[in-house]
Motif scaffolding. Structure first.
Motif, PDB file in Angstrom:
ATOM      1  N   ASN A 397      68.762  58.776  65.181  1.00  0.00           N
ATOM      2  CA  ASN A 397      69.387  58.212  66.372  1.00  0.00           C
ATOM      3  C   ASN A 397      69.711  59.353  67.327  1.00  0.00           C
ATOM      4  OD1 ASN A 397      69.429  55.496  65.448  1.00  0.00           O
ATOM      5  ND2 ASN A 397      71.207  55.979  64.169  1.00  0.00           N
ATOM      6  N   ILE A 398      69.283  59.216  68.562  1.00  0.00           N
ATOM      7  CA  ILE A 398      69.466  60.291  69.537  1.00  0.00           C
ATOM      8  C   ILE A 398      70.051  59.729  70.829  1.00  0.00           C
ATOM      9  CG2 ILE A 398      67.490  61.557  68.600  1.00  0.00           C
ATOM     10  CD1 ILE A 398      65.971  60.677  71.190  1.00  0.00           C
ATOM     11  N   ILE A 399      70.565  60.640  71.656  1.00  0.00           N
ATOM     12  CA  ILE A 399      70.904  60.319  73.055  1.00  0.00           C
ATOM     13  C   ILE A 399      69.894  61.061  73.908  1.00  0.00           C
ATOM     14  CG2 ILE A 399      72.609  60.509  74.889  1.00  0.00           C
ATOM     15  CD1 ILE A 399      74.777  60.369  72.750  1.00  0.00           C
ATOM     16  N   TYR A 400      69.006  60.307  74.501  1.00  0.00           N
ATOM     17  CA  TYR A 400      67.929  60.924  75.289  1.00  0.00           C
ATOM     18  C   TYR A 400      68.475  61.415  76.616  1.00  0.00           C
ATOM     19  CZ  TYR A 400      63.653  61.437  78.005  1.00  0.00           C
ATOM     20  OH  TYR A 400      62.649  61.923  78.798  1.00  0.00           O
ATOM     21  N   VAL A 401      68.204  62.701  76.908  1.00  0.00           N
ATOM     22  CA  VAL A 401      68.633  63.316  78.170  1.00  0.00           C
ATOM     23  C   VAL A 401      67.390  63.710  78.951  1.00  0.00           C
ATOM     24  CG1 VAL A 401      69.916  65.185  79.233  1.00  0.00           C
ATOM     25  CG2 VAL A 401      70.715  64.200  77.058  1.00  0.00           C
ATOM     26  N   PRO A 402      67.117  63.060  80.090  1.00  0.00           N
ATOM     27  CA  PRO A 402      65.915  63.397  80.874  1.00  0.00           C
ATOM     28  C   PRO A 402      65.941  64.847  81.337  1.00  0.00           C
ATOM     29  CG  PRO A 402      66.882  61.327  81.611  1.00  0.00           C
ATOM     30  CD  PRO A 402      67.880  61.952  80.694  1.00  0.00           C
ATOM     31  N   ASP A 403      64.783  65.476  81.425  1.00  0.00           N
ATOM     32  CA  ASP A 403      64.686  66.852  81.925  1.00  0.00           C
ATOM     33  C   ASP A 403      65.089  66.896  83.390  1.00  0.00           C
ATOM     34  OD1 ASP A 403      63.805  67.636  79.477  1.00  0.00           O
ATOM     35  OD2 ASP A 403      61.684  67.462  80.000  1.00  0.00           O
ATOM     36  N   LYS A 404      65.865  67.917  83.803  1.00  0.00           N
ATOM     37  CA  LYS A 404      66.323  68.043  85.182  1.00  0.00           C
ATOM     38  C   LYS A 404      65.165  68.260  86.135  1.00  0.00           C
ATOM     39  CE  LYS A 404      70.885  69.838  84.017  1.00  0.00           C
ATOM     40  NZ  LYS A 404      71.849  70.971  84.176  1.00  0.00           N
ATOM     41  N   LYS A 405      64.218  69.112  85.749  1.00  0.00           N
ATOM     42  CA  LYS A 405      63.078  69.402  86.623  1.00  0.00           C
ATOM     43  C   LYS A 405      62.298  68.134  86.900  1.00  0.00           C
ATOM     44  CE  LYS A 405      62.451  74.213  85.238  1.00  0.00           C
ATOM     45  NZ  LYS A 405      61.507  75.202  84.637  1.00  0.00           N
ATOM     46  N   SER A 406      62.145  67.354  85.838  1.00  0.00           N
ATOM     47  CA  SER A 406      61.394  66.118  86.001  1.00  0.00           C
ATOM     48  C   SER A 406      62.115  65.188  86.955  1.00  0.00           C
ATOM     49  CB  SER A 406      61.217  65.449  84.632  1.00  0.00           C
ATOM     50  OG  SER A 406      60.578  64.209  84.767  1.00  0.00           O
ATOM     51  N   SER A 407      63.476  65.174  86.842  1.00  0.00           N
ATOM     52  CA  SER A 407      64.259  64.301  87.720  1.00  0.00           C
ATOM     53  C   SER A 407      64.176  64.748  89.166  1.00  0.00           C
ATOM     54  CB  SER A 407      65.726  64.284  87.255  1.00  0.00           C
ATOM     55  OG  SER A 407      65.827  63.802  85.933  1.00  0.00           O
ATOM     56  N   ILE A 408      64.286  66.109  89.386  1.00  0.00           N
ATOM     57  CA  ILE A 408      64.221  66.633  90.746  1.00  0.00           C
ATOM     58  C   ILE A 408      62.880  66.325  91.384  1.00  0.00           C
ATOM     59  CG2 ILE A 408      64.176  68.765  92.095  1.00  0.00           C
ATOM     60  CD1 ILE A 408      66.212  69.910  90.116  1.00  0.00           C
ATOM     61  N   LYS A 409      61.814  66.564  90.599  1.00  0.00           N
ATOM     62  CA  LYS A 409      60.479  66.307  91.111  1.00  0.00           C
ATOM     63  C   LYS A 409      60.314  64.847  91.465  1.00  0.00           C
ATOM     64  CE  LYS A 409      55.598  66.719  89.960  1.00  0.00           C
ATOM     65  NZ  LYS A 409      54.607  67.120  88.937  1.00  0.00           N
ATOM     66  N   THR A 410      60.882  64.002  90.629  1.00  0.00           N
ATOM     67  CA  THR A 410      60.764  62.579  90.882  1.00  0.00           C
ATOM     68  C   THR A 410      61.517  62.198  92.137  1.00  0.00           C
ATOM     69  OG1 THR A 410      60.587  62.175  88.510  1.00  0.00           O
ATOM     70  CG2 THR A 410      61.159  60.300  89.901  1.00  0.00           C
ATOM     71  N   ASN A 411      62.738  62.818  92.313  1.00  0.00           N
ATOM     72  CA  ASN A 411      63.520  62.526  93.511  1.00  0.00           C
ATOM     73  C   ASN A 411      62.792  62.982  94.760  1.00  0.00           C
ATOM     74  OD1 ASN A 411      65.594  61.417  92.024  1.00  0.00           O
ATOM     75  ND2 ASN A 411      66.720  63.366  91.823  1.00  0.00           N
ATOM     76  N   GLN A 412      62.148  64.181  94.681  1.00  0.00           N
ATOM     77  CA  GLN A 412      61.376  64.674  95.820  1.00  0.00           C
ATOM     78  C   GLN A 412      60.242  63.733  96.138  1.00  0.00           C
ATOM     79  OE1 GLN A 412      60.241  68.558  94.511  1.00  0.00           O
ATOM     80  NE2 GLN A 412      62.145  69.544  95.234  1.00  0.00           N
ATOM     81  N   ASP A 413      59.574  63.305  95.135  1.00  0.00           N
ATOM     82  CA  ASP A 413      58.472  62.357  95.336  1.00  0.00           C
ATOM     83  C   ASP A 413      58.972  61.087  95.984  1.00  0.00           C
ATOM     84  OD1 ASP A 413      56.774  64.161  94.229  1.00  0.00           O
ATOM     85  OD2 ASP A 413      56.754  63.224  92.219  1.00  0.00           O
ATOM     86  N   ASP A 414      60.182  60.658  95.545  1.00  0.00           N
ATOM     87  CA  ASP A 414      60.744  59.436  96.109  1.00  0.00           C
ATOM     88  C   ASP A 414      61.097  59.645  97.576  1.00  0.00           C
ATOM     89  OD1 ASP A 414      60.471  58.192  93.718  1.00  0.00           O
ATOM     90  OD2 ASP A 414      62.576  58.442  93.081  1.00  0.00           O
ATOM     91  N   GLY A 415      61.622  60.883  97.926  1.00  0.00           N
ATOM     92  CA  GLY A 415      61.989  61.183  99.313  1.00  0.00           C
ATOM     93  C   GLY A 415      60.777  61.184 100.204  1.00  0.00           C
ATOM     94  N   GLU A 416      59.719  61.870  99.739  1.00  0.00           N
ATOM     95  CA  GLU A 416      58.495  61.919 100.535  1.00  0.00           C
ATOM     96  C   GLU A 416      57.913  60.528 100.720  1.00  0.00           C
ATOM     97  OE1 GLU A 416      55.956  64.564  98.530  1.00  0.00           O
ATOM     98  OE2 GLU A 416      57.139  66.369  98.968  1.00  0.00           O
ATOM     99  N   SER A 417      58.017  59.759  99.673  1.00  0.00           N
ATOM    100  CA  SER A 417      57.486  58.408  99.764  1.00  0.00           C
ATOM    101  C   SER A 417      58.305  57.593 100.767  1.00  0.00           C
ATOM    102  CB  SER A 417      57.533  57.744  98.378  1.00  0.00           C
ATOM    103  OG  SER A 417      57.107  56.415  98.438  1.00  0.00           O
ATOM    104  N   GLY A 418      59.642  57.836 100.785  1.00  0.00           N
ATOM    105  CA  GLY A 418      60.493  57.106 101.721  1.00  0.00           C
ATOM    106  C   GLY A 418      60.169  57.469 103.150  1.00  0.00           C
ATOM    107  N   ILE A 419      59.920  58.778 103.418  1.00  0.00           N
ATOM    108  CA  ILE A 419      59.574  59.217 104.770  1.00  0.00           C
ATOM    109  C   ILE A 419      58.284  58.558 105.217  1.00  0.00           C
ATOM    110  CG2 ILE A 419      58.871  61.218 106.118  1.00  0.00           C
ATOM    111  CD1 ILE A 419      60.770  62.903 104.384  1.00  0.00           C
ATOM    112  N   LYS A 420      57.308  58.572 104.319  1.00  0.00           N
ATOM    113  CA  LYS A 420      56.023  57.970 104.683  1.00  0.00           C
ATOM    114  C   LYS A 420      56.189  56.493 104.973  1.00  0.00           C
ATOM    115  CE  LYS A 420      53.249  61.255 102.029  1.00  0.00           C
ATOM    116  NZ  LYS A 420      52.339  61.433 100.864  1.00  0.00           N
TER     117      LYS A 420
END
Length: 447
Positions: A397-420
């Motif tokens: 049994n674990i508590i899954y913690v997402p990688d920060k880099k992956s989260s940042i990259k995803t947020n950036q992708d989401d921002g760029e997608s929002g601008i477009k």
């Protein structure tokens, strides 16, 4: 008076001469018989047919026959004198004994050799693969200490008709196979074919119907497990019995690598018959011996750790015992000792064939942006992906913690997608306004 005495003497002398000559003649005949081919007085005098001893017919000094059919249940019986017949004399020649080579038809060709045998009786079933349906002739050749036919040679023949059938009851154990493991939590199906016999609960007086008892190690009351009184009829001569380890208590069998299961036919009233079937298995109901059960363990992260947090990059280390981990799929038969490692997240399979003893969640393609509790499970399976007899699994049994880099990259992708997406919305609005103004202009012009 003198004449009478002379006559009496002459008659007595004549009778003596005749007797002496006859004796010499018989001795010569016996010597001739011995020298012509029977150094040990070998004779094929009897057979056992349908359980009864029957006489054969002597056709000549070195030939016997039996007029009725002999089948797989019957025996050929022979007798001899002056020596011992035993296959041990093949490797250890001695003047006191030898063995027999038996040929089909004659010994002119080694391809006719049926086999090498010792003392009587000779089972028809033993030599049946070399016999043909219908008339057969067997040639019995005595081999002495020289490793060659005895001198004077002993070669006698036996003629009979062979029928490739059996009328005796026979038990064939289809499953379990030898060395199968029987233990707590292991479910095994038993399948037995019963030839020329079927099981019944009510005594009908039919000699080929009755019951079947199951014992372990020895046939006695203390080792009795179960009695079966019903079977499925497969054809005119074969019935089948099926049951499972779930149906009967086998945990009374002591733990052993060489336990023996004995199936014995009985009359309906319980009287034991001679027909039995045996299979050697491994038993470990008390879990007192190491029977080589496959096992998989998650070595890292530890099960007793205080911090349950796991990132996508953290490595899981796997330990595997008594099991060969295959790296590619195979179509070979299951053996319970080799197969694949599978990885599941919350009981959902992420890898059905993982070839290594280590992995990370990123390695198996698991990515989630939400932190939360998860269950990581590993299990061993057979080559056809079925579960092992005793399931080999472990989980964390674990508590899954997402990688920060992956989260940042995803947020950036989401921002760029929002601008477009915003730019496209502005363009669409402008085009819509232009179309509306153009339409109004056309209507005013026409007016």
């Amino acid at each position: 008076m003198i004449l009478k005495i002379v006559n009496t003497w002459i008659i007595s002398f004549s009778l003596f001469c005749i007797s002496f000559s006859s004796g010499i003649y018989n001795i010569n005949i016996l010597a001739q018989t011995s020298s012509e081919g029977n150094a040990i007085g070998l004779e094929i005098t009897r057979v056992t047919k349908d359980g009864q001893v029957r006489e054969t017919k002597k056709d000549s000094l070195v030939s016997w026959s039996f007029s009725e059919d002999l089948n797989l249940d019957d025996l050929i019986r022979y007798r001899w004198n002056t020596v011992a017949l035993d296959l041990k004399y093949k490797d250890k020649p001695d003047t006191s004994g030898g063995y027999l080579r038996i040929y089909a038809n004659d010994d002119l060709n080694q391809a006719n050799l049926i086999g090498e045998f010792g003392s009587s009786p000779l089972s028809i079933s033993t030599i049946s693969p070399k016999l043909k349906e219908g008339p057969n002739k067997l040639l019995f050749v005595y081999i002495d200490k020289t490793g060659q036919p005895a001198n004077p040679q002993t070669k006698v023949s036996f003629n009979f008709n062979f029928k490739n059938i059996s009328i005796k009851p026979k038990i064939t154990i289809i499953s379990p196979l030898p060395d199968t493991l029987l233990a707590k939590g292991v479910v095994k199906d038993f399948v037995l074919d019963i030839q020329n016999f079927s099981l019944e609960n009510v005594d009908t007086g039919n000699p080929i119907k009755g019951k079947l008892n199951l014992y372990y190690n020895e046939v006695n009351t203390a080792n009795f497990i179960a009695s079966f009184s019903s079977s499925s009829q497969m054809d005119d001569n074969k019935a089948q019995l099926k049951f499972s380890t779930k149906d009967y208590q086998l945990d009374k069998i002591p733990d052993s690598l060489t336990s023996k299961l004995i199936f014995l036919l009985t009359k309906t009233n319980g009287d034991l018959l001679d027909t039995r079937g045996e299979v050697q298995v491994k038993t470990n109901y008390q879990n007192q011996i190491n029977v080589g059960i496959p096992k998989v363990t998650i070595l890292e992260p530890k099960n007793d750790r205080t911090d349950l947090s796991v990132t996508g990059n953290q490595v899981f280390l796997i330990g595997i015992d008594n099991f060969e981990l295959l790296k590619e799929r195979t179509k070979s038969a299951n053996d319970g000792k080799s197969g694949y490692l599978q990885i599941l997240i919350d009981d959902a399979p992420y890898k059905i064939l993982w070839p290594e003893k280590s992995f990370s969640l990123n390695d198996i393609g698991y990515i989630d942006q939400i932190e939360g509790r998860k269950t990581v499970k590993v299990q061993l399976v057979n080559k056809d992906f079925s579960k092992l007899d005793i399931e080999a699994t472990d989980s964390r049994n674990i508590i899954y913690v997402p990688d920060k880099k992956s989260s940042i990259k995803t947020n950036q992708d989401d921002g760029e997608s929002g601008i477009k997406n915003s730019n496209w919305r502005i363009i669409i609005i402008i085009l819509t306004v232009v179309l509306i103004i153009g339409g109004i202009s056309i209507l005013i012009t026409k007016g």
